[in-house]
Scaffold this motif. Structure first.
Motif, mmCIF file in Angstrom:
data_model
loop_
_atom_site.group_PDB
_atom_site.id
_atom_site.type_symbol
_atom_site.label_atom_id
_atom_site.label_comp_id
_atom_site.label_asym_id
_atom_site.label_seq_id
_atom_site.Cartn_x
_atom_site.Cartn_y
_atom_site.Cartn_z
ATOM 1 N N MET A 289 0.843 -1.184 0.000
ATOM 2 C CA MET A 289 0.000 0.000 0.000
ATOM 3 C C MET A 289 0.882 1.238 0.000
ATOM 4 O O MET A 289 1.785 1.346 0.811
ATOM 5 N N ASP B 26 -2.695 10.907 3.188
ATOM 6 C CA ASP B 26 -2.773 9.740 4.082
ATOM 7 C C ASP B 26 -1.918 9.954 5.331
ATOM 8 O O ASP B 26 -2.358 9.678 6.448
ATOM 9 N N THR C 166 -13.724 12.637 1.050
ATOM 10 C CA THR C 166 -12.338 12.173 0.893
ATOM 11 C C THR C 166 -11.766 11.736 2.236
ATOM 12 O O THR C 166 -11.123 10.690 2.341
ATOM 13 N N ARG D 77 -13.441 8.379 3.194
ATOM 14 C CA ARG D 77 -12.985 7.269 2.347
ATOM 15 C C ARG D 77 -11.547 6.870 2.702
ATOM 16 O O ARG D 77 -11.237 5.691 2.852
ATOM 17 N N ARG D 78 -10.688 7.860 2.843
ATOM 18 C CA ARG D 78 -9.279 7.549 3.136
ATOM 19 C C ARG D 78 -9.101 6.983 4.550
ATOM 20 O O ARG D 78 -8.295 6.082 4.756
ATOM 21 N N ARG E 78 -11.290 5.195 6.176
ATOM 22 C CA ARG E 78 -11.746 3.801 6.090
ATOM 23 C C ARG E 78 -10.700 2.922 5.427
ATOM 24 O O ARG E 78 -10.473 1.790 5.855
ATOM 25 N N ARG E 79 -10.060 3.437 4.375
ATOM 26 C CA ARG E 79 -9.022 2.660 3.677
ATOM 27 C C ARG E 79 -7.832 2.391 4.605
ATOM 28 O O ARG E 79 -7.310 1.274 4.648
ATOM 29 N N LEU E 80 -7.432 3.386 5.387
ATOM 30 C CA LEU E 80 -6.318 3.211 6.327
ATOM 31 C C LEU E 80 -6.690 2.206 7.425
ATOM 32 O O LEU E 80 -5.871 1.391 7.837
ATOM 33 N N ASP F 106 -9.031 -0.232 7.094
ATOM 34 C CA ASP F 106 -9.143 -1.543 6.447
ATOM 35 C C ASP F 106 -7.775 -2.155 6.170
ATOM 36 O O ASP F 106 -7.618 -3.375 6.192
ATOM 37 N N ALA F 107 -6.777 -1.310 5.915
ATOM 38 C CA ALA F 107 -5.419 -1.794 5.659
ATOM 39 C C ALA F 107 -4.695 -2.173 6.956
ATOM 40 O O ALA F 107 -3.593 -2.710 6.917
#
Length: 159
Positions: free
Chosen positions: A1, A7, A35, A38-39, A41-43, A45-46
């Motif tokens: 990633m 981020d 934004t 979304r970011r 949540r992505r962080l 989830d990762a």
């Protein structure tokens, strides 16, 4: 990633204070609320954001409860084979009084931070973790009298 500057800024802001609303976070970073959401949540989830918690003031909680003791224990084992180290580590992390468990080298095999109500509480934990384990060779315990610094933030260096 791969992480970009947004981020990294999100991670820095969230580890300083995870309480602001998504809108406040977005405004502070100069990005749109969708934004930021979304970011974030992505962080999460990762796995880069492990969890969000409230940090309680240990001294104030202890004063309200009328007790509180923090012990730092160095633990050395007789046998350091992977199976022996893993076995002790499994037992330590299952113990509710163990706030932190570090496998270290050189020196002792483990450093444990224990939080208990009082000395009898420490003695109970010591018997369960140290005395009843024939592989525990040596334990040195230190009892905290004052905490000068406590920080949860990880220094972030942006590539």
């Amino acid at each position: 990633m791969e992480l970009d500057s947004t981020d990294w800024a999100l991670l820095g802001a969230l580890q300083a204070d995870a309480n602001p609303s998504n809108q406040a976070l977005a405004q502070a970073l100069g990005i749109s609320p969708p934004t930021a959401l979304r970011r974030t949540r992505r962080l999460r989830d990762a796995g880069l954001i492990a969890r969000q918690v409230a940090l309680l003031d240990e001294d104030k909680i202890a004063a309200l409860q009328g007790h509180g003791l923090t012990a730092i224990a160095e633990v050395s084992l007789d046998r350091q084979g992977a199976e022996h180290l893993d076995a002790f580590e499994r037992r330590a992390v299952q113990e509710a009084a163990v706030a932190q468990c570090w496998r270290v080298a050189p020196g002792p095999d483990f450093i444990l931070v224990l939080r208990v109500a009082d000395m009898p509480g420490y003695q109970d934990v010591a018997e369960r973790l140290f005395t009843q384990d024939a592989n525990v060779r040596n334990v040195r315990a230190f009892f905290a009298v004052r905490r000068a610094k406590f920080e949860t933030q990880i220094p972030l260096s942006r590539p």
